[in-house]
Motif scaffolding. Sequence first.
Motif, PDB file in Angstrom:
ATOM      1  N   ASN A 278       0.797  -1.228   0.000  1.00 56.65           N
ATOM      2  CA  ASN A 278       0.000   0.000   0.000  1.00 56.65           C
ATOM      3  C   ASN A 278       0.828   1.275   0.000  1.00 56.65           C
ATOM      4  O   ASN A 278       0.343   2.330   0.363  1.00 56.65           O
ATOM      5  N   LEU A 279       2.101   1.172  -0.351  1.00 53.77           N
ATOM      6  CA  LEU A 279       2.920   2.386  -0.326  1.00 53.77           C
ATOM      7  C   LEU A 279       4.043   2.308  -1.351  1.00 53.77           C
ATOM      8  O   LEU A 279       4.336   1.239  -1.897  1.00 53.77           O
ATOM      9  N   ASP A 280       4.638   3.464  -1.624  1.00 50.53           N
ATOM     10  CA  ASP A 280       5.763   3.534  -2.553  1.00 50.53           C
ATOM     11  C   ASP A 280       6.939   4.206  -1.865  1.00 50.53           C
ATOM     12  O   ASP A 280       6.747   5.161  -1.122  1.00 50.53           O
ATOM     13  N   VAL A 281       8.133   3.698  -2.129  1.00 52.52           N
ATOM     14  CA  VAL A 281       9.340   4.365  -1.649  1.00 52.52           C
ATOM     15  C   VAL A 281       9.824   5.277  -2.760  1.00 52.52           C
ATOM     16  O   VAL A 281       9.953   4.844  -3.903  1.00 52.52           O
ATOM     17  N   ARG A 282       9.988   6.553  -2.462  1.00 51.32           N
ATOM     18  CA  ARG A 282      10.382   7.510  -3.493  1.00 51.32           C
ATOM     19  C   ARG A 282      11.733   8.103  -3.138  1.00 51.32           C
ATOM     20  O   ARG A 282      11.885   8.721  -2.093  1.00 51.32           O
ATOM     21  N   ASN A 283      12.710   7.931  -3.993  1.00 51.38           N
ATOM     22  CA  ASN A 283      14.010   8.535  -3.717  1.00 51.38           C
ATOM     23  C   ASN A 283      14.413   9.478  -4.832  1.00 51.38           C
ATOM     24  O   ASN A 283      14.012   9.311  -5.980  1.00 51.38           O
ATOM     25  N   VAL A 284      15.162  10.499  -4.468  1.00 57.56           N
ATOM     26  CA  VAL A 284      15.606  11.476  -5.457  1.00 57.56           C
ATOM     27  C   VAL A 284      17.015  11.903  -5.067  1.00 57.56           C
ATOM     28  O   VAL A 284      17.329  12.038  -3.880  1.00 57.56           O
ATOM     29  N   SER A 285      17.882  12.053  -6.071  1.00 60.18           N
ATOM     30  CA  SER A 285      19.255  12.426  -5.730  1.00 60.18           C
ATOM     31  C   SER A 285      19.271  13.901  -5.367  1.00 60.18           C
ATOM     32  O   SER A 285      18.703  14.736  -6.071  1.00 60.18           O
ATOM     33  N   GLY A 286      19.894  14.189  -4.253  1.00 60.01           N
ATOM     34  CA  GLY A 286      19.890  15.559  -3.771  1.00 60.01           C
ATOM     35  C   GLY A 286      21.264  16.188  -3.869  1.00 60.01           C
ATOM     36  O   GLY A 286      22.134  15.708  -4.587  1.00 60.01           O
ATOM     37  N   ARG A 287      21.425  17.290  -3.140  1.00 60.49           N
ATOM     38  CA  ARG A 287      22.694  18.004  -3.174  1.00 60.49           C
ATOM     39  C   ARG A 287      23.486  17.794  -1.894  1.00 60.49           C
ATOM     40  O   ARG A 287      24.583  18.287  -1.745  1.00 60.49           O
ATOM     41  N   GLY A 288      22.890  17.075  -0.964  1.00 56.36           N
ATOM     42  CA  GLY A 288      23.598  16.799   0.286  1.00 56.36           C
ATOM     43  C   GLY A 288      24.710  15.811   0.022  1.00 56.36           C
ATOM     44  O   GLY A 288      24.575  14.918  -0.806  1.00 56.36           O
ATOM     45  N   HIS A 289      25.845  15.990   0.697  1.00 51.82           N
ATOM     46  CA  HIS A 289      26.948  15.060   0.477  1.00 51.82           C
ATOM     47  C   HIS A 289      27.669  14.728   1.768  1.00 51.82           C
ATOM     48  O   HIS A 289      27.773  15.541   2.665  1.00 51.82           O
ATOM     49  N   TYR A 290      28.131  13.480   1.827  1.00 48.28           N
ATOM     50  CA  TYR A 290      28.904  12.978   2.964  1.00 48.28           C
ATOM     51  C   TYR A 290      30.377  13.161   2.615  1.00 48.28           C
ATOM     52  O   TYR A 290      30.800  12.747   1.538  1.00 48.28           O
ATOM     53  N   VAL A 291      31.125  13.764   3.514  1.00 52.54           N
ATOM     54  CA  VAL A 291      32.494  14.128   3.147  1.00 52.54           C
ATOM     55  C   VAL A 291      33.505  13.809   4.245  1.00 52.54           C
ATOM     56  O   VAL A 291      33.151  13.578   5.397  1.00 52.54           O
ATOM     57  N   PHE A 292      34.763  13.786   3.825  1.00 52.86           N
ATOM     58  CA  PHE A 292      35.881  13.793   4.763  1.00 52.86           C
ATOM     59  C   PHE A 292      36.652  15.081   4.510  1.00 52.86           C
ATOM     60  O   PHE A 292      36.945  15.411   3.358  1.00 52.86           O
ATOM     61  N   ILE A 293      36.928  15.778   5.597  1.00 53.41           N
ATOM     62  CA  ILE A 293      37.488  17.116   5.463  1.00 53.41           C
ATOM     63  C   ILE A 293      38.923  17.177   5.946  1.00 53.41           C
ATOM     64  O   ILE A 293      39.226  16.811   7.082  1.00 53.41           O
ATOM     65  N   GLN A 419      39.294  20.100  14.146  1.00 47.78           N
ATOM     66  CA  GLN A 419      40.284  19.037  14.012  1.00 47.78           C
ATOM     67  C   GLN A 419      40.732  18.929  12.554  1.00 47.78           C
ATOM     68  O   GLN A 419      39.961  19.206  11.651  1.00 47.78           O
ATOM     69  N   PRO A 420      41.987  18.507  12.333  1.00 48.55           N
ATOM     70  CA  PRO A 420      42.539  18.542  10.974  1.00 48.55           C
ATOM     71  C   PRO A 420      41.888  17.594   9.966  1.00 48.55           C
ATOM     72  O   PRO A 420      41.907  17.866   8.773  1.00 48.55           O
ATOM     73  N   PHE A 421      41.302  16.474  10.430  1.00 49.27           N
ATOM     74  CA  PHE A 421      40.778  15.500   9.468  1.00 49.27           C
ATOM     75  C   PHE A 421      39.562  14.830  10.097  1.00 49.27           C
ATOM     76  O   PHE A 421      39.700  14.142  11.113  1.00 49.27           O
ATOM     77  N   CYS A 422      38.379  15.064   9.538  1.00 49.21           N
ATOM     78  CA  CYS A 422      37.196  14.473  10.162  1.00 49.21           C
ATOM     79  C   CYS A 422      36.100  14.220   9.134  1.00 49.21           C
ATOM     80  O   CYS A 422      36.135  14.738   8.023  1.00 49.21           O
ATOM     81  N   ALA A 423      35.147  13.382   9.534  1.00 50.04           N
ATOM     82  CA  ALA A 423      33.976  13.117   8.701  1.00 50.04           C
ATOM     83  C   ALA A 423      32.968  14.240   8.918  1.00 50.04           C
ATOM     84  O   ALA A 423      32.878  14.786  10.016  1.00 50.04           O
ATOM     85  N   SER A 424      32.221  14.573   7.877  1.00 51.42           N
ATOM     86  CA  SER A 424      31.250  15.647   8.013  1.00 51.42           C
ATOM     87  C   SER A 424      30.152  15.499   6.975  1.00 51.42           C
ATOM     88  O   SER A 424      30.175  14.592   6.152  1.00 51.42           O
ATOM     89  N   TYR A 425      29.207  16.420   7.056  1.00 52.27           N
ATOM     90  CA  TYR A 425      28.062  16.372   6.158  1.00 52.27           C
ATOM     91  C   TYR A 425      27.737  17.781   5.688  1.00 52.27           C
ATOM     92  O   TYR A 425      27.803  18.728   6.473  1.00 52.27           O
ATOM     93  N   TRP A 426      27.419  17.915   4.421  1.00 52.34           N
ATOM     94  CA  TRP A 426      26.938  19.205   3.919  1.00 52.34           C
ATOM     95  C   TRP A 426      25.560  19.002   3.308  1.00 52.34           C
ATOM     96  O   TRP A 426      25.352  18.073   2.544  1.00 52.34           O
ATOM     97  N   GLY A 427      24.636  19.902   3.631  1.00 55.25           N
ATOM     98  CA  GLY A 427      23.262  19.770   3.134  1.00 55.25           C
ATOM     99  C   GLY A 427      23.092  20.236   1.699  1.00 55.25           C
ATOM    100  O   GLY A 427      22.094  19.959   1.074  1.00 55.25           O
ATOM    101  N   GLY A 428      24.082  20.934   1.157  1.00 55.22           N
ATOM    102  CA  GLY A 428      23.922  21.438  -0.197  1.00 55.22           C
ATOM    103  C   GLY A 428      23.151  22.742  -0.205  1.00 55.22           C
ATOM    104  O   GLY A 428      22.478  23.098   0.764  1.00 55.22           O
ATOM    105  N   ARG A 429      23.273  23.467  -1.288  1.00 56.36           N
ATOM    106  CA  ARG A 429      22.605  24.754  -1.432  1.00 56.36           C
ATOM    107  C   ARG A 429      21.912  24.754  -2.795  1.00 56.36           C
ATOM    108  O   ARG A 429      22.258  23.955  -3.649  1.00 56.36           O
ATOM    109  N   PRO A 430      20.964  25.676  -3.017  1.00 56.23           N
ATOM    110  CA  PRO A 430      20.262  25.631  -4.307  1.00 56.23           C
ATOM    111  C   PRO A 430      21.152  25.934  -5.512  1.00 56.23           C
ATOM    112  O   PRO A 430      20.894  25.435  -6.603  1.00 56.23           O
ATOM    113  N   VAL A 431      22.181  26.742  -5.333  1.00 56.99           N
ATOM    114  CA  VAL A 431      23.016  27.085  -6.488  1.00 56.99           C
ATOM    115  C   VAL A 431      24.501  26.953  -6.125  1.00 56.99           C
ATOM    116  O   VAL A 431      24.876  26.996  -4.967  1.00 56.99           O
ATOM    117  N   GLN A 432      25.319  26.816  -7.173  1.00 55.40           N
ATOM    118  CA  GLN A 432      26.750  26.620  -6.968  1.00 55.40           C
ATOM    119  C   GLN A 432      27.377  27.785  -6.218  1.00 55.40           C
ATOM    120  O   GLN A 432      28.205  27.596  -5.328  1.00 55.40           O
TER     121      GLN A 432
END
Lengths: 528, 318
Positions: A278-293, A419-432
């Motif tokens: 009774n349901l659908d899973v809907r996914n869409v590629s976004g601008r959020g990215h998982y990063v190491f900094i 810290q000099p090297f860590c994992a992080s996340y960016w949500g992305g923005r509408p434009v470059q």
Amino acid sequence: MPKQLDFIASRVTEGKMTRREFMGRAAALGVSAAMASTMFADAARAAGPVRGGTIKIGCSGGESSNTLDPALVASEVPLNVLRHWGDTLVQVSPTGEIVPRLAESIESTPDAKTWRFKIRKGVEFHNGKTMTADDVLKTIQRHSDEKATSGALGIVKGIESMKVDGDVFSVTLSTPNADLPYLLGDYHLVIQPNGGVDDPAAGIGTGAYTVAINEPGVRHGFTKWANDWDSDRGYADSSEILVINDATARTAALQSGQVHMINRVDPKIAKLLGRAPNLDVRNVSGRGHYVFIMRIETAPFDNNDLRMALKLSINRQEMVDKILRGYGGVGNDIPINASYPLFDDSLAQREYDPALAAEYYKKSGHDGSPIILRTADGAFPGAVDAAALFQQSAQAAGIPLEIKREPNDGYWSEVWNKQPFCASYWGGRPVQDQMYSTAYLSTADWNDTQFKRPDFDALLLQAKAELDLGKRKALYSEMAGILHNEGGLICPMFNDFIDAVSNKVGGYDSDPNGELMNSFAGVKCWLT
Amino acid sequence: MHPIVKLVAQRLALSTLLLLAASILIFVGTQILPGDVAQSILGQSATPENLANLRAELGLNEPAVSRYLSWLNDVLHGDLGTALTNGRDIGESIGYRLKNTLFLASCAAVISVPLAIFLGLLAVRYKDRWPDKMISAVTLTSISIPEFLIGYVLMYFIAVKLGWFSSVALVNDGMSFFEKLNAIALPVMVLTLVVLAHMMRMTRAAILNVMQSAYIETAELKGLSTFSVIARHAFPNAISPIVNVVMLNLAYLVVGVVVIEVVFVYPGMGQYLVDHVSKRDVPVVQACGIIFAAVYIGLNMVADIVSILANPRLRHPK
């Protein structure tokens, strides 16, 4: 056969056949399930919006400390709430164009320095007052106040002066910016009566719904605003957001029919959940990215050969497969992907190459001591596992990584950007432009990789003022090249937004700008 | 003065003192929490000038002792202050949450306490025979499984598969009493399963202990049935340890059910506290802390007094 298909599709359009019946009949006619699902959605949409009922959203990302003040909105539930009761001047469409909302039309001087927004007439606030250009001015002023704690302060910083002339609101910038409309489409900048100065958390706006129940961290209820200026939204009589932060509870609520849609489906269960009838899973590629900094000004990351060695020693496809379970795309060490307007896809994809990485590592002359990578579960979902994968793939290139696990609590204040090297996340923005200005400009507060390149800054400023799209694209592509080869960003993956939607819901369209149709689902969907 | 009145008065005074000590601990505890309120409120996106502005606005620059005294004074006058994060009146928000928490806890208690005691009595009656072993096995299993897992399992089978009760236990003022009971059915089941074993085992152990006494033998020799020996002679003398463990479990039902609240989306105190701890919203954390401390101390005091009243040796101290 097509005739029979047409017939059953028409039954759907007339509302005489459920999704399950349709899928069964279509399968009997030899149509694949995926195809039938699409056909069903089309047929159901052809029926047009249905008015009435109560849409219920089960949403994660809400706390009892949330407020209705748009300036302080920073998570998913308050954002959905904001979309119900408020409007911004403009909106970014799913395809990345600017759609005028409370502004009727937008024009700028050829140097992109002065912008004029003609304000829509006959729009009424929930308190009965008519919305004017003056309210717009006051709103932007409130967010630009240095004393204010608005999340949009950085966005409105570049405004030199603002004025109102009849029904025209005009903005003059200190430096030209061709993307100003995108900035003013920021969700914080909801227009409030008198700028919300009197009571910022009143929840009075021009949106399709008025706030009826506000129990932060529990639920938010809305009723249809009778004098809404836009008739193409707000189909349901009322709408409700239930704050369900626990992923399993959220899924159970959808499966047992207590909510009509949920956000943030765990990638681990998305495929299983999609099999429910009774349901659908809907996914869409976004601008959020998982990063190491990597912080470029701190040793050993001041050495570009070492940075390159690390960039080459991460297996991006493996991360997408194992961390995102395929719900995402590989990154290319720039914060930009194809979801952005003016993206240049000619930049070669960096691949996992342990041999070349080892070569760069040797060339860097690093003393062989372990490189400490900090991570925490809260950095991004799966960050600890991703760090372990990184450690192993780097091992193959002879690069020793040492994982240091940090507590979630305080990660953003103690580890990230420190810290000099860590994992992080960016949500992305509408434009470059906004993405680069937020984190890659030399002077940016959140330049977490300490990427300070005058030539890059100059290109960014030049692109900002460039109204010719072709030329801008070339400038952005040049900037991407610099960052790709010399930056401190290791970007292995862009995550998809994964929602799950009951088949009782009509009008759901994926939007790469954010989860739940960029949080507009409650306002734009209807119940069939 | 009657010795009982004196004893009770002593207990009350001690509890008040204890509560005062707890208030100091809570205040000190919130002061040494790492991290900064302003940073936590504004999150990753805070700029330095934002932070400085918010810190000044929240009055975080005054000395701790004067903040403690003025806080204590306000609390004694019933004013818990306003939340730093959303500017709402804490008393109002907590009142709503506390009401919900107490509702859930009392529903769970009304079912679990009599059930636990009855099962305990039953276990003693059939000591070392299959009913005793089965009761122990089932309750010990349910206490050994993490409560969230029991929650998920019940949710899957009862709410999703059978569709009997709601998986979301959201209650609000617009609901009738029976609608509310229906909404909280699943969390009540889980909580009952979680607290049952502890109380049941304690009842069983306490009564078995008493069963060794000479007067029980006398009662048996009088020809009373086993169950009435247990219920009329053994139970009243075993009441003191049972009341203690019952009160401990009641306190747990009030202050320790945050996991259940999260799993069933129940708007209780636990979730409220956790949300505000993570945002370093100190006034709310302090208010919740003092209420939790009061509940714990109060229930333990009741347990003490009931034990005294139930025990002749304590009632007539030499």
